[in-house]
Design a protein around this motif. Structure first.
Motif, short mmCIF file in Angstrom:
data_model
loop_
_atom_site.label_atom_id
_atom_site.label_comp_id
_atom_site.label_asym_id
_atom_site.label_seq_id
_atom_site.Cartn_x
_atom_site.Cartn_y
_atom_site.Cartn_z
N PRO A 18 0.82 -1.22 0.00
CA PRO A 18 0.00 0.00 0.00
C PRO A 18 0.85 1.27 0.00
N ALA A 19 1.98 1.24 0.71
CA ALA A 19 2.87 2.42 0.75
C ALA A 19 3.47 2.70 -0.63
N GLN A 20 3.84 1.65 -1.35
CA GLN A 20 4.38 1.82 -2.71
C GLN A 20 3.30 2.35 -3.65
N GLN A 21 2.10 1.83 -3.53
CA GLN A 21 1.00 2.30 -4.38
C GLN A 21 0.72 3.77 -4.10
N ALA A 22 0.70 4.16 -2.84
CA ALA A 22 0.45 5.56 -2.48
C ALA A 22 1.56 6.46 -3.01
N ALA A 23 2.80 5.99 -2.92
CA ALA A 23 3.93 6.77 -3.43
C ALA A 23 3.81 6.95 -4.94
N ALA A 24 3.44 5.89 -5.65
CA ALA A 24 3.29 5.96 -7.11
C ALA A 24 2.21 6.97 -7.49
N VAL A 25 1.07 6.93 -6.82
CA VAL A 25 -0.03 7.85 -7.11
C VAL A 25 0.40 9.29 -6.83
N ALA A 26 1.05 9.53 -5.70
CA ALA A 26 1.46 10.89 -5.33
C ALA A 26 2.54 11.42 -6.27
N ALA A 27 3.48 10.58 -6.64
CA ALA A 27 4.55 11.02 -7.55
C ALA A 27 3.99 11.33 -8.94
N LEU A 28 3.06 10.51 -9.41
CA LEU A 28 2.42 10.80 -10.71
C LEU A 28 1.67 12.13 -10.67
N ALA A 29 1.00 12.40 -9.57
CA ALA A 29 0.28 13.68 -9.43
C ALA A 29 1.27 14.85 -9.46
N ALA A 30 2.41 14.69 -8.80
CA ALA A 30 3.42 15.75 -8.81
C ALA A 30 4.00 15.93 -10.21
N TYR A 31 4.24 14.84 -10.91
CA TYR A 31 4.77 14.91 -12.28
C TYR A 31 3.79 15.66 -13.18
N ARG A 32 2.52 15.31 -13.09
CA ARG A 32 1.50 16.01 -13.89
C ARG A 32 1.42 17.49 -13.49
N GLY A 33 1.52 17.75 -12.19
CA GLY A 33 1.50 19.13 -11.71
C GLY A 33 2.67 19.93 -12.23
N MET A 34 3.84 19.30 -12.33
CA MET A 34 5.03 19.97 -12.85
C MET A 34 4.78 20.47 -14.27
N TRP A 35 4.23 19.60 -15.13
CA TRP A 35 3.99 20.00 -16.52
C TRP A 35 2.89 21.03 -16.63
N ALA A 36 1.86 20.91 -15.80
CA ALA A 36 0.78 21.91 -15.82
C ALA A 36 1.34 23.27 -15.40
N ASP A 37 2.17 23.29 -14.36
CA ASP A 37 2.78 24.55 -13.92
C ASP A 37 3.69 25.12 -15.00
N LEU A 38 4.49 24.29 -15.63
CA LEU A 38 5.38 24.79 -16.68
C LEU A 38 4.59 25.41 -17.83
N ALA A 39 3.48 24.78 -18.20
CA ALA A 39 2.66 25.32 -19.29
C ALA A 39 2.09 26.68 -18.90
N THR A 40 1.63 26.82 -17.67
CA THR A 40 1.06 28.09 -17.21
C THR A 40 2.14 29.15 -17.00
#
Length: 158
Positions: A18-40
């Motif tokens: 469960p900890a690995q799954q949570a880390a994967a979900v959170a890291a993917l959200a941060a990765y997507r956030g990084m690109w959204a921020d860069l675009a803005t």
């Protein structure tokens, strides 16, 4: 497509803790956030000064993107649109409290172009590229996932 250019097989979350799954979900959200921020942020000539630039990245990625945006500003350029991404987790730290996640992506910049800041017309006729990219995200001491490494493949590598 050549097998050498294909993205790695996605990480299999069914066998993860469960900890690995949570880390994967959170890291993917941060990765997507990084690109959204860069675009803005890239839509402003002052984007390279924006403190939000460091929300999802640090170290070399932050320096590289700050320099890229500063160079665009010197040339009177900004970005328009947003990149298309399709990230997948390929590795998660196996510890009981994972702090590192590797993400692979086929980054598509065909809808994220560089334009003149004054006329908003494209600065060149290049249609953008599709290229393989990989990012290493680490959990910082404040509990935030941030890209600490980022590499891009050759244009057309995915």
């Amino acid at each position: 497509m050549s097998p050498a250019l294909a993205l790695p097989t996605p990480w299999v979350s069914r066998t993860a803790s469960p900890a690995q799954q949570a880390a994967a979900v959170a890291a993917l959200a941060a990765y997507r956030g990084m690109w959204a921020d860069l675009a803005t942020i890239g839509q402003s000539e002052q984007g390279w000064k924006d403190p939000e630039l460091g929300e999802y990245m640090t170290d070399k990625p932050l320096v590289d993107w700050s320099q890229t945006l500063a160079n665009y500003a010197k040339l009177g350029q900004v970005s328009s649109g947003a990149p298309l991404i399709d990230p997948r987790v390929v590795k998660v730290d196996a510890s009981s409290k994972p702090t590192q996640v590797e993400i692979a992506d086929c980054f598509d910049s065909t809808k994220w172009i560089t334009v003149s800041a004054t006329t908003h017309r494209p600065v060149d006729s290049s249609p953008g590229v599709r290229e393989r990219t990989e990012a290493l995200l680490n959990l910082d001491t404040d509990g935030y996932w941030k890209a600490t490494e980022q590499v891009f493949g050759k244009p057309g590598s995915c």
